[in-house]
Design an enzyme around this catalytic site. Structure first.
Site, PDB file in Angstrom:
ATOM      1  N   GLY A 296      -3.944  -4.133  -4.615  1.00 54.08           N
ATOM      2  CA  GLY A 296      -4.917  -3.139  -5.075  1.00 54.08           C
ATOM      3  C   GLY A 296      -4.131  -1.891  -5.426  1.00 54.08           C
ATOM      4  O   GLY A 296      -3.703  -1.165  -4.538  1.00 54.08           O
ATOM      5  N   HIS A 297      -3.870  -1.684  -6.699  1.00 52.83           N
ATOM      6  CA  HIS A 297      -3.072  -0.524  -7.107  1.00 52.83           C
ATOM      7  C   HIS A 297      -4.017   0.588  -7.585  1.00 52.83           C
ATOM      8  O   HIS A 297      -4.716   0.432  -8.581  1.00 52.83           O
ATOM      9  CB  HIS A 297      -2.076  -0.938  -8.192  1.00 52.83           C
ATOM     10  CG  HIS A 297      -1.003  -1.856  -7.657  1.00 52.83           C
ATOM     11  ND1 HIS A 297      -0.023  -2.398  -8.429  1.00 52.83           N
ATOM     12  CD2 HIS A 297      -0.780  -2.297  -6.397  1.00 52.83           C
ATOM     13  CE1 HIS A 297       0.770  -3.144  -7.655  1.00 52.83           C
ATOM     14  NE2 HIS A 297       0.320  -3.103  -6.422  1.00 52.83           N
TER      15      HIS A 297
ATOM     16  N   GLN B 278       2.428  -5.848  -3.149  1.00 50.60           N
ATOM     17  CA  GLN B 278       2.690  -5.955  -1.709  1.00 50.60           C
ATOM     18  C   GLN B 278       3.986  -5.187  -1.380  1.00 50.60           C
ATOM     19  O   GLN B 278       4.253  -4.195  -2.023  1.00 50.60           O
ATOM     20  CB  GLN B 278       2.763  -7.415  -1.233  1.00 50.60           C
ATOM     21  CG  GLN B 278       1.409  -8.134  -1.267  1.00 50.60           C
ATOM     22  CD  GLN B 278       1.059  -8.690  -2.633  1.00 50.60           C
ATOM     23  OE1 GLN B 278       1.851  -9.378  -3.246  1.00 50.60           O
ATOM     24  NE2 GLN B 278      -0.125  -8.393  -3.100  1.00 50.60           N
TER      25      GLN B 278
ATOM     26  N   ASP C 226       0.814  -1.227   0.000  1.00 47.20           N
ATOM     27  CA  ASP C 226       0.000   0.000   0.000  1.00 47.20           C
ATOM     28  C   ASP C 226       0.845   1.273   0.000  1.00 47.20           C
ATOM     29  O   ASP C 226       0.417   2.309   0.510  1.00 47.20           O
ATOM     30  CB  ASP C 226      -0.970   0.029   1.202  1.00 47.20           C
ATOM     31  CG  ASP C 226      -1.772  -1.253   1.305  1.00 47.20           C
ATOM     32  OD1 ASP C 226      -2.256  -1.711   0.261  1.00 47.20           O
ATOM     33  OD2 ASP C 226      -1.887  -1.810   2.414  1.00 47.20           O
TER      34      ASP C 226
ATOM     35  N   LYS D 145       2.400   2.299  -5.162  1.00 50.84           N
ATOM     36  CA  LYS D 145       3.151   1.867  -6.360  1.00 50.84           C
ATOM     37  C   LYS D 145       2.380   2.144  -7.647  1.00 50.84           C
ATOM     38  O   LYS D 145       2.949   2.563  -8.643  1.00 50.84           O
ATOM     39  CB  LYS D 145       3.460   0.357  -6.265  1.00 50.84           C
ATOM     40  CG  LYS D 145       4.336  -0.007  -5.086  1.00 50.84           C
ATOM     41  CD  LYS D 145       4.494  -1.508  -4.936  1.00 50.84           C
ATOM     42  CE  LYS D 145       3.274  -2.218  -4.407  1.00 50.84           C
ATOM     43  NZ  LYS D 145       2.906  -1.948  -3.014  1.00 50.84           N
TER      44      LYS D 145
HETATM   45  P1  IMP Z   1      -2.520 -12.815   1.424  1.00 45.65           P
HETATM   46  O1  IMP Z   1      -1.439 -12.405   0.486  1.00 45.65           O
HETATM   47  O2  IMP Z   1      -3.883 -12.427   0.969  1.00 45.65           O
HETATM   48  O3  IMP Z   1      -2.423 -14.245   1.826  1.00 45.65           O
HETATM   49  O4  IMP Z   1      -2.310 -11.993   2.788  1.00 45.65           O
HETATM   50  C1  IMP Z   1      -1.152 -12.156   3.608  1.00 45.65           C
HETATM   51  C2  IMP Z   1      -0.813 -10.863   4.331  1.00 45.65           C
HETATM   52  O5  IMP Z   1      -0.361  -9.907   3.379  1.00 45.65           O
HETATM   53  C3  IMP Z   1      -1.996 -10.209   5.057  1.00 45.65           C
HETATM   54  O6  IMP Z   1      -1.494  -9.552   6.213  1.00 45.65           O
HETATM   55  C4  IMP Z   1      -2.491  -9.183   4.062  1.00 45.65           C
HETATM   56  O7  IMP Z   1      -3.171  -8.119   4.685  1.00 45.65           O
HETATM   57  C5  IMP Z   1      -1.182  -8.738   3.438  1.00 45.65           C
HETATM   58  N1  IMP Z   1      -1.330  -8.274   2.067  1.00 45.65           N
HETATM   59  C6  IMP Z   1      -1.503  -9.030   0.961  1.00 45.65           C
HETATM   60  N2  IMP Z   1      -1.585  -8.264  -0.126  1.00 45.65           N
HETATM   61  C7  IMP Z   1      -1.442  -7.001   0.294  1.00 45.65           C
HETATM   62  C8  IMP Z   1      -1.387  -5.731  -0.392  1.00 45.65           C
HETATM   63  O8  IMP Z   1      -1.456  -5.633  -1.616  1.00 45.65           O
HETATM   64  N3  IMP Z   1      -1.223  -4.651   0.404  1.00 45.65           N
HETATM   65  C9  IMP Z   1      -1.070  -4.731   1.745  1.00 45.65           C
HETATM   66  N4  IMP Z   1      -1.098  -5.877   2.404  1.00 45.65           N
HETATM   67  C10 IMP Z   1      -1.275  -6.999   1.688  1.00 45.65           C
END
Ligand code: IMP
Length: 421
Positions: free
Chosen positions: A41-42, A224, A14, A17
């Site tokens: 989520g970009h 991420q 977040d 990017k």
């Molecule tokens: P997962 O990738 O959905 O399995 O989530 C694993 C961890 O990564 C969790 O704490 C999510 O909130 C975090 N996470 C996954 N994708 C994002 C992102 O794009 N932005 C921020 N946190 C993320």
């Protein structure tokens, strides 16, 4: 030599990017996503409109720029089709400049169910997953059970789907005998495969390397952030892919010799969604003020983000791991109106002051350096020279701590609210 420049997040995701990829994409022949999937989520704002992209690269709005979903990405065809529809409604024709890797793995409805059931079973130890099926899909990839985009063109796809689904449902039943009925969207899954088949699904590793041979440059768009990397992040509270620069090579099929710049994006403060330790988290009104001023709510899940001061120990770690050549500081405007700002310059851990990330951040507290804040509204600034003196000091402090220049400061969500230093 033409190069692959990598742009990635240095914190817990977040960082903003999407906005920077959108701003820089005019300089590149292609933008390529190399890991993650619809957990990302970009967000991109321009011409008074807002778009949130989850799997499609953020260069899609520039017709002359090719957009590549690389082999390292995991694709949920249902959500992918929704993204295509959203773009078409806004007048774009994404099929014109979009390529998908035949090697990218597919997220099945039963992967999503597995994600939900295993998170529930973890109780208070839950990861805080976005529940998009990311973890189970990467598990099937490394477990050599997964289905790939290329498989949807094969005659035995439905059989292979049925076998994999069966495997998943056996696991689901073993965790929770009632959860089987929660499987949803199978019909939508199969209908959305048509949208995928209609796109250019190719060996993107050849496409990218041919572009490089022709002298074109490529921007690799990370998702991420470094602290969510499965190797170096705050394990186990991480995602399931390599979010660091090395992921660009394996997730696109390009050599490390091709990597040019590594652009590290960070917010002027820190946020985190989901569970896991966060040494600089502010659980008081200051944290709430950052959340309100920065509108810190997840673009994928809508969850309020946890907010805190900038963590320079973690930032130095991320700069080192990625070999960052340029830092880019986002949301500087959000820090206007604080009398004093704090930056974490070391950790207190097991009665010692340390400057390295221990393998567990649990039990770590932050030691801070205080700097003066500023009150000026930054959102209308057009030139870096106009930045308030206190913000210039803040920038210099970060540059000195990381031994890396900050080349861009963002002062709002719009394309034009971007100052190059
Ligand atoms: P997962 O990738 O959905 O399995 O989530 C694993 C961890 O990564 C969790 O704490 C999510 O909130 C975090 N996470 C996954 N994708 C994002 C992102 O794009 N932005 C921020 N946190 C993320």
């Amino acid at each position: 030599m033409s190069a692959v420049d990598v742009l990635l997040g240095l914190q817990w995701g977040d960082e903003g990017k999407g906005k920077i990829v959108d701003v820089l994409s005019a300089r590149y022949g292609a933008v390529a996503r190399f890991q993650g999937g619809p957990n990302a989520g970009h967000t991109i704002h321009f011409d008074g409109k807002k778009f949130v992209l989850h799997t499609i690269p953020s260069g899609i709005f520039r017709e002359e720029c090719q957009n590549i979903v690389g082999n390292g990405v995991v694709i949920d065809p249902i959500r992918f089709e929704q993204e295509l529809i959203q773009l078409r409604h806004s007048g774009y024709q994404p099929e014109r400049n979009l390529f998908i890797s035949l090697r990218a793995h597919l997220i099945l409805p039963s992967h999503r169910l597995l994600d939900a059931v295993s998170e529930r079973a973890k109780g208070k130890d839950k990861i805080g997953s976005t529940l998009r099926g990311i973890g189970p899909t990467y598990m099937d990839k490394t477990g050599r059970n997964g289905l790939r985009v290329g498989d949807v063109f094969q005659a035995d796809f439905e059989d292979r789907y049925a076998r994999l689904k069966q495997k998943h449902m056996d696991i689901v039943r073993s965790i929770d005998s009632n959860a089987e009925t929660e499987l949803e969207d199978e019909a939508s899954f199969f209908s959305s495969l048509e949208a995928l088949r209609a796109l250019r699904c190719v060996n993107t590793e050849y496409l990218l390397n041919e572009m490089l041979s022709r002298g074109e440059s490529i921007l690799a768009e990370g998702a991420q952030g470094t602290l969510l990397d499965v190797e170096f992040g705050t394990y186990p509270f991480v995602t399931s892919s390599n979010t660091t620069a090395s992921g660009a090579c394996s997730g696109l099929g390009i050599s490390p010799r091709r990597i040019g710049k590594v652009m590290g994006i960070f917010k002027a403060y820190t946020t985190r969604v989901g569970s896991g330790p966060f040494p600089t988290e502010l659980l008081d009104e200051t944290g709430q003020k950052i959340r309100d001023q920065g509108f810190e709510y997840g673009s994928t899940t809508g969850r309020p983000r946890r907010c805190g001061w900038l963590d320079l120990v973690a930032l130095q770690y991320a700069v080192m791991l990625n070999g960052v050549t340029d830092l880019m500081m986002m949301k500087s405007d959000v820090l206007s109106g604080f009398e004093e700002l704090q930056l974490c310059t070391s950790y207190r851990y097991q009665s010692q002051d340390i400057k390295e990330l221990p393998i567990e951040l649990r039990g770590v507290s932050a030691n801070y350096t205080r700097l003066a804040g500023w009150n000026e509204d930054l959102t209308q600034l057009k030139k870096a020279e106009q930045l308030p003196a206190a913000l210039k000091q803040y920038i210099q402090f970060i540059e000195a701590a990381t031994s890396t220049p900050i080349s861009l400061v963002s002062v709002g969500p719009g394309r034009e609210q971007t100052l190059f230093l």
